[in-house]
Structures are given as structure tokens and as C-alpha cells.
Design a protein around this motif. Sequence first.
Motif, PDB file in Angstrom:
ATOM      1  N   LYS A  52      -7.146  -9.831   9.602  1.00  0.00           N
ATOM      2  CA  LYS A  52      -7.711 -10.678   8.552  1.00  0.00           C
ATOM      3  C   LYS A  52      -9.197 -10.429   8.322  1.00  0.00           C
ATOM      4  CE  LYS A  52      -4.327 -14.322   9.436  1.00  0.00           C
ATOM      5  NZ  LYS A  52      -4.077 -15.691   9.969  1.00  0.00           N
ATOM      6  N   VAL A  82     -10.611  -6.136   0.535  1.00  0.00           N
ATOM      7  CA  VAL A  82      -9.490  -7.018   0.848  1.00  0.00           C
ATOM      8  C   VAL A  82      -8.961  -6.684   2.242  1.00  0.00           C
ATOM      9  CG1 VAL A  82      -7.197  -7.804   0.128  1.00  0.00           C
ATOM     10  CG2 VAL A  82      -8.896  -7.149  -1.587  1.00  0.00           C
ATOM     11  N   SER A  83      -8.696  -7.685   3.028  1.00  0.00           N
ATOM     12  CA  SER A  83      -8.264  -7.473   4.414  1.00  0.00           C
ATOM     13  C   SER A  83      -6.913  -6.779   4.481  1.00  0.00           C
ATOM     14  CB  SER A  83      -8.189  -8.805   5.156  1.00  0.00           C
ATOM     15  OG  SER A  83      -7.099  -9.580   4.680  1.00  0.00           O
ATOM     16  N   TRP A  85      -4.546  -7.806   6.145  1.00  0.00           N
ATOM     17  CA  TRP A  85      -3.575  -8.909   6.088  1.00  0.00           C
ATOM     18  C   TRP A  85      -3.223  -9.271   4.645  1.00  0.00           C
ATOM     19  CZ3 TRP A  85      -1.188 -11.453  10.176  1.00  0.00           C
ATOM     20  CH2 TRP A  85      -0.533 -12.646   9.868  1.00  0.00           C
ATOM     21  N   ASP A  86      -4.214  -9.271   3.767  1.00  0.00           N
ATOM     22  CA  ASP A  86      -4.026  -9.750   2.392  1.00  0.00           C
ATOM     23  C   ASP A  86      -3.737  -8.652   1.381  1.00  0.00           C
ATOM     24  OD1 ASP A  86      -4.412 -12.494   2.968  1.00  0.00           O
ATOM     25  OD2 ASP A  86      -6.591 -12.203   3.012  1.00  0.00           O
ATOM     26  N   GLN A  87      -4.052  -7.386   1.687  1.00  0.00           N
ATOM     27  CA  GLN A  87      -3.829  -6.306   0.726  1.00  0.00           C
ATOM     28  C   GLN A  87      -2.321  -6.130   0.485  1.00  0.00           C
ATOM     29  OE1 GLN A  87      -2.397  -2.990   1.578  1.00  0.00           O
ATOM     30  NE2 GLN A  87      -1.780  -3.994   3.488  1.00  0.00           N
ATOM     31  N   THR A  88      -1.988  -5.572  -0.671  1.00  0.00           N
ATOM     32  CA  THR A  88      -0.579  -5.387  -1.040  1.00  0.00           C
ATOM     33  C   THR A  88      -0.233  -3.932  -1.323  1.00  0.00           C
ATOM     34  OG1 THR A  88      -1.135  -5.868  -3.354  1.00  0.00           O
ATOM     35  CG2 THR A  88      -0.386  -7.721  -1.990  1.00  0.00           C
TER      36      THR A  88
END
Length: 396
Positions: A52, A82-83, A85-88
Amino acid sequence: MNKFKYYFILLLAGISLVSCNKSDDDNVVTVPLRDYAVQYKADNDSIEKYLKTNYITVTNSPGTPQDQDVVIKKIVAGDGNVSIWDQTTYKLTSRNVYSNDITYKVYYLVLREGLGSAPTNTDKIVASYTGNLLNNTVFDSSYGIGTTFNLFPYSNEGSVIEGWSEIFPKFKTGSSTTDPGSGVISYKDFGAGVMFLPSGLAYYADSKGTIPSYSPIVFSFKLFDLQRMDNEYTISASTGGRVFLGDGVPDYLEDLNGDGYLYDFRDKTKYPNPPADLVDDTDGDGVADFVDFDDDGDGFTTRFELTKPTSETGIVNGFNYGTRLYYPWEPLADNPNTPNTDETEPRGIPRRPTGALADPAKPESATNVRKYIETDYTDNPRLRIHLDKTYPIKQN
């Protein structure tokens, strides 16, 4: 206080500290291992925090040595990154791993799955890697060069850390070309990812080089190629070492549940309560098929049951039975890329024969057996004889 007195007091304090860490008989006191469950909770908290608070950049440059190279850096407030954890862009997923009588949740990032075949956790692989601590200090790297590793923990070549054996089977190999002049092998479409390992699946209490004990670690990797293994072994009476003989069936074909993982649950310290869905043991004798010389427990070794009769090798009466002495798992077609060799094997491992009895007037027995018919070698599904404890029939 002058400097001499100051340093003299420090010296005495140091001697005192060393003395306190020894027992009366001058032996160093052994520090007990930390509890695996407690350490895993701490590791998992650290890994999730890392995911994160750090971001990843990946070189997506197919056909170059830098393809799928990874850099991970800590996010700085306001930098817009963007972390993980949060990246897509890349799939962050996890798998449960049972070990040390706890279930680890192991996170890994799929940069590219790969287009080839997936190894089992007992195969050999060719891979490159870079390892770093959670402060992003790199502690080791193969610098993009593919190196051979054996994922089987009991291999004679030395084993990789457990986390590698658990994550590499989630990826697939690529394809390769060899430069005819230099002999350099190039790979493309290979699997690539990043694994985030708790210390219990890494080095745990051991410190390795710049890796402190009880350290969660991160590996970015590329999976280039694999070699299927056949890992049945005996223990040498003279050396006590393992002698690998195999039973004629590669490990990946003894993965009964098809999950890509095989475990030797005879290690009751590591696996005191293995989940039933992880067991690949046909005869239920506690020895997994991939290390069992008699998979179905019928008293006939698997290799014996896979051996072709001498009348079923080569060209017999104009029919090609194949050149090998053992049945392949499935019938094989000729490989057009090897024009000087005919790999055709029209028959796979047979099931219990279903043809006519030798003497139809008598019941089936060890001396009055049925004939094999063509579909016994080719029908799917079929219970192959090395997994069928009713055949061969034993003498009364």
C-alpha cells in the motif's frame, strides 16, 4: 571522567553482556524459534503495508532482454504514483499455502502469465530473478540471466526457498530461439511476476547475507523454461543420500487433483494436519503417488505395469508400436520438427484389458487373462493399470 575511564567502563559492560549470553558450561544459549503463527501475522501486516506504500514500474518491451524488468519504489506524498495494492494494470492476487501447520496467504503480482506450460512444485525451471527487502534494498539478482533451479525440496542439488515452489506453478514458460552464431538463447512470451513472501516461506530464523532473520522478502522473476521431473527415490545404504530412480510417470502426471502441486505429507512436523484436497495418493498408504513406486498398492511396481511386452515395441506385422520400452501417458504423434526421428507412439498406458478371455469357458484369473483391445490404450477417460489395484491379477 577522563576518556580512559570511559572506555574502560564500556569494555567491562561489553564483557558482561557477552557473559550473560552464555550458560555456566560456556555453551552459547540457543534462542528458540519464534512461533510460526505469530510471526506470520507480523509478516503479513508488513507485506500489506508495503503493497500500500510502494509502486511498481515494468518495462514492457517484448523481444528485448529488458522485457518485464521491474523497479519498485516507495511512494512520496504528492508524487501521483498509485500503490501496488490499488493499481489495476497488473493483477494482484494470492494463494493459500499450508505449511508449518498454518495457512499462509501469499500475495503475488501477475505481470504476464506466459504462453507455454506451467511447472509443478517438483519440476526444474529456468528463471531469472531479483530479490529485495521491504525497504527495497536489493540483496541478490541473476541480472536477467536464466538459471536452472530445482523446485523439489528434497533434490540432491539443493532446494529453493519454499515460497518459490508455491508461486512459480502459477505461471507458464515462454518460447525460445538460439542464435546459431553465438549460441545465445533468447526467450519471449514467458511468464513474469512478483512474489511477496512471509519469512516462514523464505529463510525464517536464518540470516542470509544481508537478509536479517525473520524477514519478509520480495522477488521479481521471469519464468523461461522447465524440465519435467520423475522424483521417486530410494535412500542409499552406503551414503544415506537420495538416489532418484523414478517410476516412469513424470510428477506432473501424478498430480491427481490437477492443481499443479504435489506434497510429501510424510513430514509430520511440517504437515501435521494436511487438508484432504491437497493429497495425491491413489492407494491411501500415506505415500503420495509422485514418490510412490507402487501407486495403486497392488504389489506390482508402477514401472512394471508401464513396461511394454517385447511384442509391442518397434514395427510388428506392419504396425508401429513405438520404439520405447514404456507406454507414454497418452498416444503421441510424430514431431514434424525432428524429420530424422519418428516419435509416433500410438498407444498410451492401458486400462485393465476388456477383450476376450484366453479360454472363454473358464473365469478370468492370473492364468486366464483377457486380451487387450485397441480402445484399452486410447479411450478417455480410462483407469490406467498402474492406478488399478485389481490388475495385474495375482496368483492364488
